[in-house]
Design a protein around this motif. Structure first.
Motif, short mmCIF file in Angstrom:
data_model
loop_
_atom_site.label_atom_id
_atom_site.label_comp_id
_atom_site.label_asym_id
_atom_site.label_seq_id
_atom_site.Cartn_x
_atom_site.Cartn_y
_atom_site.Cartn_z
N ARG A 1 14.30 48.25 -40.11
CA ARG A 1 15.59 48.47 -39.48
C ARG A 1 16.73 48.21 -40.47
O ARG A 1 16.63 47.33 -41.32
CB ARG A 1 15.77 47.55 -38.27
N ASP A 2 17.78 48.99 -40.34
CA ASP A 2 19.02 48.72 -41.05
C ASP A 2 19.84 47.79 -40.16
O ASP A 2 20.49 48.23 -39.22
CB ASP A 2 19.76 50.03 -41.31
N ALA B 1 27.37 43.05 -31.06
CA ALA B 1 27.01 41.65 -30.76
C ALA B 1 28.24 40.76 -30.78
O ALA B 1 29.24 41.04 -31.43
CB ALA B 1 25.99 41.14 -31.77
N ALA B 2 28.17 39.65 -30.04
CA ALA B 2 29.20 38.62 -30.10
C ALA B 2 29.23 38.01 -31.51
O ALA B 2 28.29 38.20 -32.29
CB ALA B 2 28.91 37.55 -29.05
N GLN C 1 27.01 42.36 -43.61
CA GLN C 1 26.14 43.36 -42.98
C GLN C 1 26.23 43.31 -41.46
O GLN C 1 26.22 44.36 -40.80
CB GLN C 1 24.69 43.13 -43.42
N LEU C 2 26.29 42.11 -40.90
CA LEU C 2 26.40 41.97 -39.45
C LEU C 2 27.83 42.31 -39.04
O LEU C 2 28.79 41.71 -39.53
CB LEU C 2 26.05 40.54 -39.04
N GLU C 3 27.99 43.24 -38.12
CA GLU C 3 29.33 43.69 -37.77
C GLU C 3 30.20 42.57 -37.22
O GLU C 3 31.42 42.60 -37.36
CB GLU C 3 29.25 44.85 -36.77
N SER C 4 29.57 41.57 -36.62
CA SER C 4 30.33 40.44 -36.08
C SER C 4 30.08 39.16 -36.85
O SER C 4 30.32 38.06 -36.36
CB SER C 4 29.97 40.22 -34.61
N GLY C 5 29.59 39.27 -38.10
CA GLY C 5 29.27 38.10 -38.90
C GLY C 5 30.51 37.31 -39.31
O GLY C 5 31.55 37.89 -39.67
#
Length: 526
Positions: free
Chosen positions: A450-451, A457-458, A482-486
């Protein structure tokens, strides 16, 4: 075993802490370990509407199951979670996952369940939860007051239908072998073990060997969330546990609650780049250790390693070469072989608190006694006095190579050595040879890579430590991006992971997030 992917390690004194103080939070709830109440009377979460809604109808029976808690170890609660062996075939074979819960120390302040994973891959989460019951080991006292700490042994590990790949005697030889083979005979031994462990996993573990991926463990994690009655997942993952948590967030972004990913893995890197950068991380940690010895000498204490940084590094490198040529005796019936010396050296680098223990081990080895370094190696590989206490070494191999079976043949290693030696003069060759490690893998995963973005996500808190040996700081920076909500929290310091490592800035930020859902400022420097 070679350190191809990040591995969580239970350090020496942590084991002593578990034996001495495990279950303190639970005892605070119960008032002692006699006359324990009915497990059903210990507060749990009331299932929220829709919390047991499965992602596919065929999984409904797993999502609707109720955990049958029983007292275990005197003061914790244990249960088994049933999950499908293969999520493509939920009506087929099932496996049982071991789960352990430490009740919140203050039921009146209870928020819910906080699921934990120590990393590895391959380390048992139940042991980690048990250890976390002592304030300061993993969590602060306010967090332990408000949460049930829940650990599970991921599929294939610990007590959850563990994979088996080698006999104990074979595992001893596997760990002790030269991880940097120089002679044709050593190369033959090394490549023989590459083939043996791959064949052994398939032969000794059957169908399970093909179903211990991180993606499947993340699917199990959502089943556990539902069984705990939680509408969203509160989670603390360390080291490889950050990869598991990030994978969960990508699979189930609408179920993400308060996620803390500490000592982060860069899930976008290739296996080669992970190994290359981790080699550099351990070199950085070793240099910091030697420099601390020199700094102490400046204050009046002699540094036993020499007068300069280069001299100290050279002396340690020479020790490894000497042990390779002539294994050291110990106080038992096993010698310190070079593989054990390597793991005995890297284990104390995981925490600055254990540098004094490394000093003792090195001084003894310089004097011809390999006892302490062998004991450190045994802790690294979970070997007890009478054999292995868990299957973490085999599970590490099985999970890592199923997630990413990429490898190179031994004939290509010499071409890799210059890059790895530049990154780490001390450890580079070992990590370069580690690139061959999955060459004997004989099963394949049914899951597609997975990418990982966790879109929708919260907020997810990602922690990185500037001189982390096992998960270099840049990995945390990249994962947070990489995590949109990081949200990145940085600790300036030594050792692996950042929370409850003596930095109040990090601790306060994580506590505010877990206890009050106050998201730290992205880029917080501590």
């Amino acid at each position: 075993m070679t350190p191809r992917v990040v591995r969580w390690v239970a350090l020496l004194l942590v084991a002593a802490l578990v034996l001495a103080g495990v279950g303190v939070a639970a005892l605070a709830v119960l008032g002692g370990d006699d006359g324990l109440p009915d497990p059903a009377s210990v507060p749990t979460s009331t299932p929220a509407p829709g919390s047991d809604t499965p992602p596919r109808p065929g999984l409904a029976r797993f999502y609707s199951q109720t955990l049958d808690w029983e007292w275990c170890h005197g003061i914790e609660l244990c249960a088994s979670l049933e999950v499908p062996l293969d999520y493509r075939h939920p009506d087929g074979e099932t496996i049982e996952l071991a789960v352990l819960r430490v009740p919140a120390a203050d039921p009146g302040k209870r928020i819910g369940s906080l699921v934990v994973n120590p990393g590895g891959p391959g380390a048992p989460g139940t042991d980690y939860a048990e250890n976390a019951a002592v304030p300061g080991n993993v969590f602060t006292a306010p967090v332990l007051a408000a949460y049930d700490v829940v650990g599970f042994d991921p599929r294939g590990t610990g007590s959850s239908d563990p994979v088996d790949c080698l006999s104990d005697d074979e595992l001893d030889a596997y760990v002790a072998q030269d991880p940097d083979p120089e002679t044709p005979a050593e190369v033959q031994t090394y490549t023989g073990f590459v083939d043996a462990i791959g064949a052994g996993c398939a032969d000794r573990s059957g169908a399970l060997a093909a179903h211990v991926t991180t993606i499947e463990a993340a699917r199990d994690l959502d089943v556990l969330r539902a069984a705990l009655g939680e509408s969203t997942l509160a989670y603390y993952g360390a080291s490889y546990g950050t990869k598991l948590g990030a994978t969960y967030a990508d699979l189930f972004p609408d179920r993400v609650g308060r996620l803390v990913l500490d000592g982060a893995v860069d899930v976008s890197l290739s296996s080669r780049d992970l190994s290359l950068q981790q080699a550099g991380g351990f070199e950085t940690a070793l240099r910091a250790y030697v420099q601390s010895c020199l700094d102490a000498a400046d204050e009046g204490d002699d540094c036993f390693l020499g007068d300069t940084l280069d001299a100290g590094l050279t002396r340690i490198q020479q020790l490894l070469a000497d042990v390779d040529a002539h294994p050291l005796p110990t106080d038992g019936d096993r010698d310190l072989d070079v593989g054990n010396a390597f793991y005995g050296l890297v284990l104390p680098l995981y925490s600055r608190d254990y540098w004094p223990a490394l000093t003792q081990g090195l001084k003894a080895a310089f004097d011809g006694d390999g006892t302490l370094l062998l004991r450190f190696s045994d802790v690294y590989s979970s070997r007890g006095a009478d054999g292995y206490t868990d299957n973490s070494t085999e599970a590490f191999y099985a999970i890592s190579c199923l997630d990413d079976p990429w490898s190179i043949p031994a004939s290509q290693v010499p071409a890799e050595l210059p890059d790895f030696e530049a990154a780490s003069p001390t450890f580079g060759d070992v990590f370069a040879w580690g690139l061959t490690g999955c060459g004997g893998m004989q099963v394949t995963s049914s899951e597609k890579p997975r990418d990982i973005r966790a879109a929708g996500a919260a907020p997810i808190v990602v922690i990185g430590t500037t001189r982390d040996p096992a998960t270099p700081y840049a990995w945390a920076e990249h994962l947070a991006d990489q995590l949109e909500s990081g949200v990145l929290v940085s600790r300036d310091g030594d050792g692996h992971t950042g929370y409850t490592e003596g930095n109040t800035c990090v601790d306060d930020a994580v506590d505010a997030y877990l206890l009050r859902d106050t998201v730290p400022e992205d880029g917080l420097d501590c």
